[in-house]
Design a protein around this motif. Structure first.
Motif, PDB file in Angstrom:
ATOM      1  N   ARG A  17      -8.878  -1.729   2.068  1.00 27.67           N
ATOM      2  CA  ARG A  17      -8.142  -1.378   3.280  1.00 27.67           C
ATOM      3  C   ARG A  17      -7.778   0.108   3.281  1.00 27.67           C
ATOM      4  NH1 ARG A  17      -2.798   0.843   4.115  1.00 27.67           N
ATOM      5  NH2 ARG A  17      -1.947   0.043   6.061  1.00 27.67           N
ATOM      6  N   CYS A  18      -7.272   0.592   2.165  1.00 30.51           N
ATOM      7  CA  CYS A  18      -6.862   1.999   2.116  1.00 30.51           C
ATOM      8  C   CYS A  18      -8.076   2.929   1.991  1.00 30.51           C
ATOM      9  CB  CYS A  18      -5.859   2.240   0.993  1.00 30.51           C
ATOM     10  SG  CYS A  18      -4.236   1.515   1.363  1.00 30.51           S
TER      11      CYS A  18
ATOM     12  N   CYS B  14      -8.443  -1.174  -3.448  1.00 26.72           N
ATOM     13  CA  CYS B  14      -7.979  -1.532  -2.104  1.00 26.72           C
ATOM     14  C   CYS B  14      -8.935  -1.066  -1.009  1.00 26.72           C
ATOM     15  CB  CYS B  14      -6.586  -0.951  -1.860  1.00 26.72           C
ATOM     16  SG  CYS B  14      -5.921  -1.428  -0.259  1.00 26.72           S
TER      17      CYS B  14
ATOM     18  N   HIS C 299       0.827  -1.215   0.000  1.00 22.22           N
ATOM     19  CA  HIS C 299       0.000   0.000   0.000  1.00 22.22           C
ATOM     20  C   HIS C 299       0.861   1.266   0.000  1.00 22.22           C
ATOM     21  CE1 HIS C 299      -3.231  -2.772   1.151  1.00 22.22           C
ATOM     22  NE2 HIS C 299      -2.344  -3.308   1.971  1.00 22.22           N
ATOM     23  N   PRO C 300       0.278   2.394  -0.400  1.00 25.56           N
ATOM     24  CA  PRO C 300       0.995   3.669  -0.236  1.00 25.56           C
ATOM     25  C   PRO C 300       1.260   3.888   1.252  1.00 25.56           C
ATOM     26  CG  PRO C 300      -1.003   3.953  -1.559  1.00 25.56           C
ATOM     27  CD  PRO C 300      -1.063   2.581  -0.979  1.00 25.56           C
TER      28      PRO C 300
ATOM     29  N   HIS D  27      -5.380   3.445  -6.676  1.00 23.84           N
ATOM     30  CA  HIS D  27      -5.161   2.376  -5.687  1.00 23.84           C
ATOM     31  C   HIS D  27      -6.408   2.166  -4.819  1.00 23.84           C
ATOM     32  CE1 HIS D  27      -3.128  -0.223  -2.822  1.00 23.84           C
ATOM     33  NE2 HIS D  27      -3.584   0.555  -1.837  1.00 23.84           N
TER      34      HIS D  27
HETATM   35 ZN   LIG Z   1      -4.065  -0.158  -0.054  1.00 23.64          ZN
END
Ligand SMILES: [Zn+2]
Lengths: 225, 215
Positions: free
Chosen positions: B37-38, B35, B6-7, B31
């Motif tokens: 999660r992010c 994603c 991830h970033p 992203h």
């Molecule tokens: Zn992510």
């Protein structure tokens, strides 16, 4: 619907005024907060989301006026903190509230509180108007979007409780972490400017941010969208 | 499949706070589409933004501020700026698609080295976003970086410093990193890469104009 110019703030039904806002108004006149202070902001936040929903569903101008009186002066402060001169900050705050009116239909109280949603509107408007840049964002209807793993408990109540915890977790952070978190919202260039302003190494800024975000992750989990 | 890499937190924070340049924000948003999660992370950061706004001291507004905004409520909203034609290519997430023609072959691709080509999408504030196509099995020669580099896989995959990057994964390279990424076999690897310090002849792109490479 009569001419909007005929509108008077005094015409607002008293029941529309959230307690939090009424308190702020009283504070502004030198009023003294009473002992119900602890619970009032929650009521206020809840009602802010209700007001925004009323704007979305019914085009309720009185509800909008209450939101305006509460959020516009704070959005102006936000713009000022980002280094915008007063006249431009005033204009951006007004334009952001106009955008709130126009985009109200996309407000989803199960995904964000009124304050959070209005923050994103003001943030994006500023990027558009002052930086003359586009703001790339996800599109929730995108077929390529990877969906959330489990259906979120998308109750308005969950969002509200999480929102209350956001304020609590913020208040509980060590001062040095609160400082870099807040500065992250007031700088147009990430990290390096914060480091320069605080005269601390860039690595320290990053590690404080990471600690603060870790705390938010563990305290708030995935309740928030 | 969900992303594994991830970033970094400070990029997620800067995206949520609104301080990222458009090129980096494009990579972040792309992203986020892949994603969950992010997305949750940025949701928490935006909630933080809402809380910060609510905690700010109110400024005095102009005396006629509310009246003048109320007078504008019935005005037709300005026409939204036209987005990219025909919705962009399929198979790529929406924020990126908005910046692309329907067929990415129509982009001004430039060959940088054998099996490696790039198309600049966006630049500003000293930061550039580009698409990179690296042929199946091609290894990029070892190189260092003059600045930050974020590379996100859109199709195919690559491996670098012992890690395998697949669709949605973001590789973050600091200025200190020296590496030699290799595209997986099987298919061309398509990446979105964001670099700062574009004038320094270092970093992946600098390396690509290195005289030792086949230009
Ligand atoms: Zn992510």
């Amino acid at each position: 619907m009569g001419s909007p110019l005929a509108f008077s703030f005094a015409a607002i039904d008293d029941a529309h005024v959230p307690d939090m806002m009424r308190r702020r108004l009283e504070e502004g006149r030198g009023g003294v907060p009473d002992e119900t202070l602890d619970i009032e902001p929650e009521l206020g936040r809840r009602r802010m989301s209700d007001l925004l929903s009323a704007v979305a569903q019914d085009g309720d101008r009185q509800a909008f006026a209450v939101l305006f009186q509460y959020y516009a002066p704070r959005l102006k402060t936000y713009m000022r903190k980002l280094g915008t001169e007063a006249a431009v900050a005033e204009e951006l705050a007004q334009d952001a509230m106009l955008a709130v009116w126009r985009k109200a239909a996309s407000f989803d109280p199960s995904r964000a509180s009124a304050g959070t949603w209005i923050f994103t509107i003001a943030r994006n408007l500023r990027i558009d108007m002052l930086r003359k840049e586009r703001r790339p964002e996800i599109n929730i209807d995108d077929p390529e979007l990877v969906p959330d793993p489990a259906p979120r408990a998308d109750e308005v109540m969950v969002t509200e409780q999480s929102e209350r915890r956001v304020h609590a977790v913020m208040a509980g952070l060590p001062a040095e972490q609160t400082e870099v978190v807040k500065l992250s919202f007031y700088e147009d260039t990430p990290h390096a400017e914060i480091a320069a302003r605080l005269k601390i190494p860039l690595g320290t800024v990053k590690s404080r941010l990471r600690l603060a975000m870790k705390r938010f992750r563990s305290e708030l989990g995935d309740d928030l969208p | 499949m969900n992303a594994t890499f991830h970033p970094s937190d400070e990029f997620l924070m800067a995206y949520g706070a609104g301080s990222l340049d458009e090129s980096s924000a494009l990579l972040l948003a792309t992203h986020l589409a892949l994603c969950p999660r992010c997305r949750a992370e940025v949701g928490r950061i935006e909630a933080l933004g809402g809380a910060i706004i609510e905690d700010l001291e109110p400024s005095d507004m102009g005396a006629d501020a509310l009246v003048s905004v109320l007078a504008k409520l019935d005005e037709p909203p300005p026409r939204p700026q036209p987005r990219c034609p025909a919705g962009g290519p399929s198979g790529l997430p929406s924020p990126l698609r908005d910046y692309l023609p329907a067929d990415i072959d129509a982009l001004p691709w430039k060959r940088l080295a054998a099996g490696i080509e790039q198309a600049i999408l966006l630049q500003g504030r000293g930061i550039r976003a580009r698409l990179l196509r690296i042929g199946a099995g091609i290894t990029v020669p070892e190189h260092g970086h003059g600045g930050m580099e974020m590379t996100m896989v859109l199709r195919g995959g690559f491996s670098d410093l012992g890690r395998g990057y697949a669709r949605g994964d973001v590789a973050m390279a600091d200025p200190q990193v020296v590496h030699s990424p290799a595209a997986d076999g099987g298919e061309t690897c398509l990446c979105l890469a964001v670099t700062d310090a574009p004038l320094k002849l270092t970093g992946l792109v600098g390396m690509l104009v290195n005289p030792f490479l086949d230009l």
